[in-house]
Design an enzyme around this catalytic site. Structure first.
Site, PDB file in Angstrom:
ATOM      1  N   TYR A   7      98.695  32.597 131.563  1.00 33.77           N
ATOM      2  CA  TYR A   7      99.253  31.826 130.456  1.00 33.77           C
ATOM      3  C   TYR A   7      98.267  30.718 130.097  1.00 33.77           C
ATOM      4  O   TYR A   7      97.450  30.285 130.906  1.00 33.77           O
ATOM      5  CB  TYR A   7     100.663  31.288 130.732  1.00 33.77           C
ATOM      6  CG  TYR A   7     101.681  32.404 130.781  1.00 33.77           C
ATOM      7  CD1 TYR A   7     102.300  32.858 129.622  1.00 33.77           C
ATOM      8  CD2 TYR A   7     101.975  33.028 131.978  1.00 33.77           C
ATOM      9  CE1 TYR A   7     103.209  33.903 129.660  1.00 33.77           C
ATOM     10  CE2 TYR A   7     102.873  34.080 132.025  1.00 33.77           C
ATOM     11  CZ  TYR A   7     103.490  34.513 130.859  1.00 33.77           C
ATOM     12  OH  TYR A   7     104.365  35.558 130.902  1.00 33.77           O
ATOM     13  N   ASP A  55      92.115  29.469 119.767  1.00 35.23           N
ATOM     14  CA  ASP A  55      92.736  29.057 118.509  1.00 35.23           C
ATOM     15  C   ASP A  55      92.536  27.569 118.276  1.00 35.23           C
ATOM     16  O   ASP A  55      92.449  26.787 119.223  1.00 35.23           O
ATOM     17  CB  ASP A  55      94.229  29.375 118.534  1.00 35.23           C
ATOM     18  CG  ASP A  55      94.960  28.648 119.651  1.00 35.23           C
ATOM     19  OD1 ASP A  55      95.749  27.733 119.350  1.00 35.23           O
ATOM     20  OD2 ASP A  55      94.732  28.975 120.843  1.00 35.23           O
ATOM     21  N   HIS A  57      98.631  31.183 118.945  1.00 37.80           N
ATOM     22  CA  HIS A  57      97.984  30.823 120.212  1.00 37.80           C
ATOM     23  C   HIS A  57      97.213  32.001 120.806  1.00 37.80           C
ATOM     24  O   HIS A  57      96.429  31.813 121.735  1.00 37.80           O
ATOM     25  CB  HIS A  57      99.042  30.341 121.206  1.00 37.80           C
ATOM     26  CG  HIS A  57      98.730  29.028 121.852  1.00 37.80           C
ATOM     27  ND1 HIS A  57      97.701  28.193 121.476  1.00 37.80           N
ATOM     28  CD2 HIS A  57      99.352  28.393 122.888  1.00 37.80           C
ATOM     29  CE1 HIS A  57      97.707  27.110 122.248  1.00 37.80           C
ATOM     30  NE2 HIS A  57      98.696  27.206 123.107  1.00 37.80           N
ATOM     31  N   TYR A  89     104.221  37.237 122.892  1.00 37.82           N
ATOM     32  CA  TYR A  89     103.220  36.333 122.330  1.00 37.82           C
ATOM     33  C   TYR A  89     102.109  37.056 121.553  1.00 37.82           C
ATOM     34  O   TYR A  89     101.227  36.405 121.005  1.00 37.82           O
ATOM     35  CB  TYR A  89     102.564  35.535 123.467  1.00 37.82           C
ATOM     36  CG  TYR A  89     103.544  34.713 124.247  1.00 37.82           C
ATOM     37  CD1 TYR A  89     104.077  33.545 123.719  1.00 37.82           C
ATOM     38  CD2 TYR A  89     103.948  35.109 125.518  1.00 37.82           C
ATOM     39  CE1 TYR A  89     104.987  32.787 124.433  1.00 37.82           C
ATOM     40  CE2 TYR A  89     104.861  34.356 126.249  1.00 37.82           C
ATOM     41  CZ  TYR A  89     105.374  33.195 125.693  1.00 37.82           C
ATOM     42  OH  TYR A  89     106.278  32.458 126.404  1.00 37.82           O
TER      43      TYR A  89
END
Length: 186
Positions: free
Chosen positions: A64, A91, A19, A14
């Site tokens: 997360y 974000d 994100h 990620y």
């Protein structure tokens, strides 16, 4: 004490996704503060030190995105701090890449990380810096936020990361209303 949390997802998979704009800003902010994420604490990559004579905690939750509030609740309970001491960086698909927006309250706007933060704190009144990541209406949002930034967006992205990091740095020593006046882009 100032607690600054950038939202994102842990792991290489990620790392450069939309994100993770909050994590990107936190890395830039840590450099400005001369701090490093050298601890794993409160379900987060964690840094603590003095900045402008103020105790500062920087966090990148490892829970997360959808459970970011769990990490925040742990640190608030441990240090007995309130939402007034918190700054969240995350974000925002409704802002174009390269733009930031500072606010002191608001809804989650469909952002699951912010939903978790609001639930953990029991309020939607907290300082926040939103980093624009834009949106592609052809791609479902849940997939879009996990895409990498396009090459042609990198310069604008870097400018917004820098602006957001400097705004957060300014907010350590100044009232957030003053930081908003200085850093909100027209």
């Amino acid at each position: 004490m100032k607690i600054i949390i950038g939202l994102g997802n842990p792991g290489k998979k990620y790392e450069n996704t939309r994100h993770n704009a909050g994590f990107m800003v936190m890395d830039a902010l840590a450099d400005l503060c001369d701090l490093s994420f050298d601890q794993e604490k409160f379900s987060s990559s964690f840094a603590k030190g003095k900045v402008h004579g103020e105790d500062v905690i920087l966090m990148k939750p490892t829970t997360y995105m959808n459970n970011s509030g769990l990490a925040l609740r742990q640190v608030l309970d441990f240090y007995k701090e309130s939402s007034e001491d918190v700054l969240i960086i995350y974000d925002d698909i409704d802002l174009p890449v390269g733009k930031i927006r500072l606010r002191q309250k608001g809804s989650a706007g469909g952002h699951n990380g912010i939903k978790s933060i609001i639930q953990a704190m029991g309020t939607s009144t907290f300082d926040r810096i939103r980093v624009g990541t834009s949106r592609d209406p052809q791609i479902p949002i849940i997939q879009w936020v996990l895409t990498n930034f396009k090459q042609e967006e990198k310069e604008d992205l870097n400018q917004s990361i820098d602006a957001a990091a400097h705004a957060a740095y300014h907010a350590i020593a100044h009232p957030f209303s003053q930081t908003m006046n200085q850093y909100n882009q027209k």
